[in-house]
Design an enzyme around this catalytic site. Structure first.
Site, PDB file in Angstrom:
ATOM      1  N   LYS A 142      57.678  34.948 -17.043  1.00  0.00           N
ATOM      2  CA  LYS A 142      57.778  35.271 -15.606  1.00  0.00           C
ATOM      3  C   LYS A 142      59.161  35.762 -15.160  1.00  0.00           C
ATOM      4  O   LYS A 142      59.531  35.655 -14.002  1.00  0.00           O
ATOM      5  CB  LYS A 142      57.359  34.080 -14.704  1.00  0.00           C
ATOM      6  CG  LYS A 142      56.082  33.401 -15.080  1.00  0.00           C
ATOM      7  CD  LYS A 142      55.012  34.294 -15.608  1.00  0.00           C
ATOM      8  CE  LYS A 142      54.372  35.207 -14.597  1.00  0.00           C
ATOM      9  NZ  LYS A 142      53.297  36.026 -15.256  1.00  0.00           N
ATOM     10  N   GLY A 144      60.046  38.977 -15.630  1.00  0.00           N
ATOM     11  CA  GLY A 144      59.993  40.432 -15.485  1.00  0.00           C
ATOM     12  C   GLY A 144      59.658  41.119 -16.801  1.00  0.00           C
ATOM     13  O   GLY A 144      59.977  42.294 -17.003  1.00  0.00           O
ATOM     14  N   HIS A 207      58.295  35.729 -26.364  1.00  0.00           N
ATOM     15  CA  HIS A 207      58.958  34.703 -25.553  1.00  0.00           C
ATOM     16  C   HIS A 207      59.654  33.688 -26.473  1.00  0.00           C
ATOM     17  O   HIS A 207      60.119  32.645 -26.006  1.00  0.00           O
ATOM     18  CB  HIS A 207      57.939  33.929 -24.709  1.00  0.00           C
ATOM     19  CG  HIS A 207      57.296  34.705 -23.591  1.00  0.00           C
ATOM     20  ND1 HIS A 207      57.987  35.512 -22.738  1.00  0.00           N
ATOM     21  CD2 HIS A 207      55.998  34.732 -23.158  1.00  0.00           C
ATOM     22  CE1 HIS A 207      57.148  36.030 -21.837  1.00  0.00           C
ATOM     23  NE2 HIS A 207      55.947  35.568 -22.083  1.00  0.00           N
ATOM     24  N   GLY A 363      57.176  40.502  -6.850  1.00  0.00           N
ATOM     25  CA  GLY A 363      58.241  41.281  -7.499  1.00  0.00           C
ATOM     26  C   GLY A 363      59.515  41.336  -6.687  1.00  0.00           C
ATOM     27  O   GLY A 363      60.159  42.376  -6.611  1.00  0.00           O
TER      28      GLY A 363
HETATM   29  N1  LIG Z   1      57.643  46.578 -12.073  1.00  0.00           N
HETATM   30  C1  LIG Z   1      58.064  45.402 -11.655  1.00  0.00           C
HETATM   31  N2  LIG Z   1      59.211  45.293 -10.946  1.00  0.00           N
HETATM   32  C2  LIG Z   1      59.647  44.096 -10.507  1.00  0.00           C
HETATM   33  N3  LIG Z   1      58.993  42.943 -10.704  1.00  0.00           N
HETATM   34  C3  LIG Z   1      57.838  42.996 -11.411  1.00  0.00           C
HETATM   35  C4  LIG Z   1      57.335  44.205 -11.918  1.00  0.00           C
HETATM   36  N4  LIG Z   1      56.178  43.944 -12.562  1.00  0.00           N
HETATM   37  C5  LIG Z   1      55.958  42.632 -12.472  1.00  0.00           C
HETATM   38  N5  LIG Z   1      56.954  42.049 -11.773  1.00  0.00           N
HETATM   39  C6  LIG Z   1      57.108  40.624 -11.428  1.00  0.00           C
HETATM   40  O1  LIG Z   1      57.476  39.903 -12.595  1.00  0.00           O
HETATM   41  C7  LIG Z   1      56.867  38.604 -12.563  1.00  0.00           C
HETATM   42  C8  LIG Z   1      55.948  38.475 -13.742  1.00  0.00           C
HETATM   43  O2  LIG Z   1      56.769  38.155 -14.836  1.00  0.00           O
HETATM   44  P1  LIG Z   1      56.436  38.600 -16.316  1.00  0.00           P
HETATM   45  O3  LIG Z   1      56.084  40.026 -16.358  1.00  0.00           O
HETATM   46  O4  LIG Z   1      57.619  38.167 -17.116  1.00  0.00           O
HETATM   47  O5  LIG Z   1      55.184  37.727 -16.701  1.00  0.00           O
HETATM   48  S1  LIG Z   1      54.768  37.339 -18.201  1.00  0.00           S
HETATM   49  O6  LIG Z   1      55.805  36.407 -18.715  1.00  0.00           O
HETATM   50  O7  LIG Z   1      54.654  38.561 -18.984  1.00  0.00           O
HETATM   51  O8  LIG Z   1      53.466  36.636 -18.044  1.00  0.00           O
HETATM   52  C9  LIG Z   1      56.109  38.533 -11.255  1.00  0.00           C
HETATM   53  O9  LIG Z   1      57.041  38.001 -10.325  1.00  0.00           O
HETATM   54  P2  LIG Z   1      56.598  37.260  -8.973  1.00  0.00           P
HETATM   55  O10 LIG Z   1      56.082  38.323  -8.070  1.00  0.00           O
HETATM   56  O11 LIG Z   1      57.843  36.641  -8.423  1.00  0.00           O
HETATM   57  O12 LIG Z   1      55.566  36.247  -9.326  1.00  0.00           O
HETATM   58  C10 LIG Z   1      55.809  39.994 -11.010  1.00  0.00           C
HETATM   59  O13 LIG Z   1      55.479  40.289  -9.682  1.00  0.00           O
END
Ligand SMILES: Nc1ncnc2c1ncn2[C@@H]1O[C@H](COP(=O)(O)OS(=O)(=O)O)[C@@H](OP(=O)(O)O)[C@H]1O
Length: 395
Positions: A142, A144, A207, A363
């Site tokens: 989670k 990014g 991870h 995000g």
């Molecule tokens: N393009 C882009 N830009 C910015 N933020 C983004 C993007 N894509 C996914 N997200 C946000 O990243 C969070 C998900 O984390 P992960 O991608 O690491 O999830 S995982 O570990 O692969 O399951 C989750 O954060 P939160 O919104 O705070 O829950 C996603 O919304």
């Protein structure tokens, strides 16, 4: 006869339809599955069960088996040579806690994994052969990951897809498919990883904590891009995500209970602080091998961080590319707005069951304050300070 009548069951078992990511054997499933075992499989199951005294969490208590259930195929990780005695012994010897979605978390090499995930970690450690040209995108859950996978994929394939608005794999497929996880995809369920479709440099996600990386990674010259995020937003994102994975029957995890677990380090690939600290130190020791990124820094200065990433990976942007707006195009393609609004990411799901839309929530930086009490925020800040105080790493 309903299965619950013949065999009293714990109430926290994930149903059979849970995403593979979190699916674990439960007694209910075992009862069902045993009804469909061939004689050889039954023997094998019995021998394996008898071979070692299991702790309560893994013990396969004899329970009367109903005979009128439809056959359900045994999950692959239990089919495999009936889970080798060595692995059973290992799992039995590890500290175990109740998971956030799956039944159990086991602490292996200092970090917590579901049973299924742990088996994949072991397979990955045994089998993955890193190449010097490989690029591993290592993240805390989670932080990014989906975003980083998209960015690095677009970066490394920018010559092949010069016009990303018209035709680009990211418009048609989720980043987790284009950059698969090592342990959660390629080596899950004792799979024999297939690399035939990969071109060099191969891109993988993981991870895995530093201590658990396969030896071949440690001994190769492959590059690691590490991404983490402040623990407050990480926790809130993880809490939302795992609640989405829980079925209606299971209900939501309470914020307080999961917060307590997160603070104690009991979460997927936790303790969070140990994970980031290991890679932080490694990035200081070997800056040419490990690039340490923070979600907040990419949000704040996306262009600066992308240019830094390209340099680290040995494919810097040329002056002409910068003038032609290639950096901006990649960032736009990989932005939360673009990715989360693509049809594929609104409707698709991974083979393992997670809907793509679960990887896109808000995000944003700082969403934790909308969910955590001031006391919870303070507690996480305090733990962060205690754990990282003399490291130079701050959130
Ligand atoms: N393009 C882009 N830009 C910015 N933020 C983004 C993007 N894509 C996914 N997200 C946000 O990243 C969070 C998900 O984390 P992960 O991608 O690491 O999830 S995982 O570990 O692969 O399951 C989750 O954060 P939160 O919104 O705070 O829950 C996603 O919304």
């Amino acid at each position: 006869m309903p299965i619950t009548e013949s065999c009293p069951l714990p109430t926290d078992l994930p149903p059979v339809s849970l995403p593979k990511y979190v699916e674990e054997e439960g007694r209910q499933q075992q009862c069902r599955q045993l009804t469909s075992l061939s004689p050889t499989e039954k023997d094998c199951h019995t021998q394996a069960s008898e071979a070692i005294t299991m702790p309560a969490v893994l013990n396969l208590d004899p329970c009367p088996l109903p005979t009128d259930l439809p056959p359900v195929s045994l999950p692959k990780y239990l089919q495999e040579e009936c889970l080798t005695q060595e692995r059973r012994q290992l799992i039995a010897s590890l500290p175990t806690e109740k998971g956030w979605v799956a039944n159990h978390l086991h602490q292996y090499q200092g970090f917590w994994h579901t049973t299924r995930q742990l088996l994949a970690v072991l397979t990955c450690q045994n089998q993955f052969q890193a190449q010097d040209t490989d690029i591993l995108l290592v993240t805390t859950p989670k932080s990014g990951t989906t975003w980083l996978k998209a960015i690095v994929f677009a970066l490394m394939n920018r010559v092949q897809y010069p016009n990303p608005e018209v035709k680009h794999p990211l418009l048609a497929e989720n980043p987790h498919v284009l950059v698969p996880f090592l342990e959660l995809e390629l080596y899950i369920d004792n799979r024999v990883a297939d690399f035939t479709t990969f071109t060099s440099p191969r891109l993988f996600g993981t991870h895995l904590p530093l201590v658990s990386l396969p030896d071949s990674v440690k001994n190769s010259a492959c590059k690691l891009v590490y991404l983490c995020r402040n623990p407050k937003d990480t926790f809130v994102s993880l809490w939302h995500f795992t609640n989405k994975l829980r079925t209606k029957d299971m209900g939501e995890n309470s914020l307080e209970e999961t917060f307590d677990k997160f603070c104690r380090g009991v979460c997927l690939y936790g303790p969070f602080w140990d994970h980031v600290l290991e890679y932080w130190k490694e990035s200081l020791k070997k800056p040419e091998r490990v690039l340490f990124l923070k979600y907040e820094e990419i949000k704040e200065q996306p262009k600066v961080q992308l240019v830094r990433l390209a340099q680290f990976l040995g494919c810097p942007f040329s002056a002409q590319e910068e003038t032609n707006g290639v950096v901006d195009e990649i960032l736009k393609l990989c932005s939360f707005d673009t990715l989360s609004n693509l049809e594929v990411n609104k409707t698709g799901k991974l083979v393992s069951g997670e809907e793509y839309k679960a990887f896109f929530r808000r995000g944003e930086v700082g969403d934790a304050k909308n969910h955590l009490t001031p006391q919870m925020m303070e507690k996480l800040d305090q733990i962060t300070q205690d754990k990282l105080h003399d490291s130079g790493l701050i959130f």
